[in-house]
Write an enzyme that holds these catalytic residues in place. Sequence first.
Site, PDB file in Angstrom:
ATOM      1  N   ARG A   1      -8.765   2.262  12.380  1.00 40.25           N
ATOM      2  CA  ARG A   1      -9.647   1.892  11.275  1.00 40.25           C
ATOM      3  C   ARG A   1     -10.867   2.799  11.315  1.00 40.25           C
ATOM      4  O   ARG A   1     -11.746   2.666  12.165  1.00 40.25           O
ATOM      5  CB  ARG A   1     -10.055   0.416  11.391  1.00 40.25           C
TER       6      ARG A   1
ATOM      7  N   ALA B   1      -0.821  -7.142   7.232  1.00 39.43           N
ATOM      8  CA  ALA B   1      -1.683  -7.531   6.116  1.00 39.43           C
ATOM      9  C   ALA B   1      -1.624  -6.466   5.036  1.00 39.43           C
ATOM     10  O   ALA B   1      -1.246  -5.323   5.293  1.00 39.43           O
ATOM     11  CB  ALA B   1      -3.128  -7.722   6.594  1.00 39.43           C
TER      12      ALA B   1
ATOM     13  N   GLU C   1       4.675  -7.355   3.071  1.00 41.16           N
ATOM     14  CA  GLU C   1       3.873  -6.708   4.116  1.00 41.16           C
ATOM     15  C   GLU C   1       4.501  -6.877   5.496  1.00 41.16           C
ATOM     16  O   GLU C   1       4.486  -5.951   6.309  1.00 41.16           O
ATOM     17  CB  GLU C   1       2.448  -7.274   4.112  1.00 41.16           C
TER      18      GLU C   1
ATOM     19  N   GLU D   1       5.480  -3.515   7.559  1.00 40.88           N
ATOM     20  CA  GLU D   1       4.708  -3.131   8.739  1.00 40.88           C
ATOM     21  C   GLU D   1       5.359  -3.501  10.056  1.00 40.88           C
ATOM     22  O   GLU D   1       5.111  -2.840  11.075  1.00 40.88           O
ATOM     23  CB  GLU D   1       3.299  -3.733   8.648  1.00 40.88           C
TER      24      GLU D   1
ATOM     25  N   GLU E   1      -1.107   4.175   8.493  1.00 44.50           N
ATOM     26  CA  GLU E   1       0.105   3.413   8.779  1.00 44.50           C
ATOM     27  C   GLU E   1       1.190   4.277   9.416  1.00 44.50           C
ATOM     28  O   GLU E   1       2.028   3.770  10.161  1.00 44.50           O
ATOM     29  CB  GLU E   1       0.631   2.762   7.495  1.00 44.50           C
TER      30      GLU E   1
END
Length: 206
Positions: free
Chosen positions: A68, A80, A97, A101, A149
């Site tokens: 992040r 998320a 999601e 993910e 990602e």
Amino acid sequence: MVTDEPMSWPVRSRTVLGEGRVSAFVDEEIETPSGDLITRQYLTHPGAVAVVAWDEEADRIAVLRQYRHPVRMELVEIPAGLLDLDGESWVTAAQRELAEEAELAADRWDVLVDMCTTPGACEESLRIFLARDLRPASRPDGFVLEGEEAHMSWDWVDRDELVGAILDGRCQSPTLVAGVLALETSRLAGRLQGLRSPDADWPIRR
């Protein structure tokens, strides 16, 4: 009954200071109930969903590790994503999601907790689901991991270890903290059977 109440003070002027891919930065002049004018700046947001994917039998939770950039950290998170597809239900977005993910699907879905992530600075509202009866799943057709990602990984972590990491201050993602502690509270209070249905009303998004 203790509950948040819908309310909207009159907006006398609104200026968009900048627009991005997800959010806009706006400046609004607001009239208070006493007639004073105040200025507030905040980010718009489409809303989001997150998933606590709990393998009850092994008592473990699926977590991601994702970079992040604003906080310059790789955070331990739960799956998320944004509510940015027209016509997609909230639970369908959560299911998508989870598959994208963590390559997981779930046969049991409940609403775990709803929250405003940063109500003084952003209009984001977040719904966190509890997913159980998990099984492997393929990523949706056409979905490609991009940006952060593409460098994301996921694994299982024991529930009690994750609770300890949160309380020790080692894991700080707001979705992870809120979701895992909501699960722990519900579990210890014997409220897992009374969780809201996956299509439960979400007043802030009416």
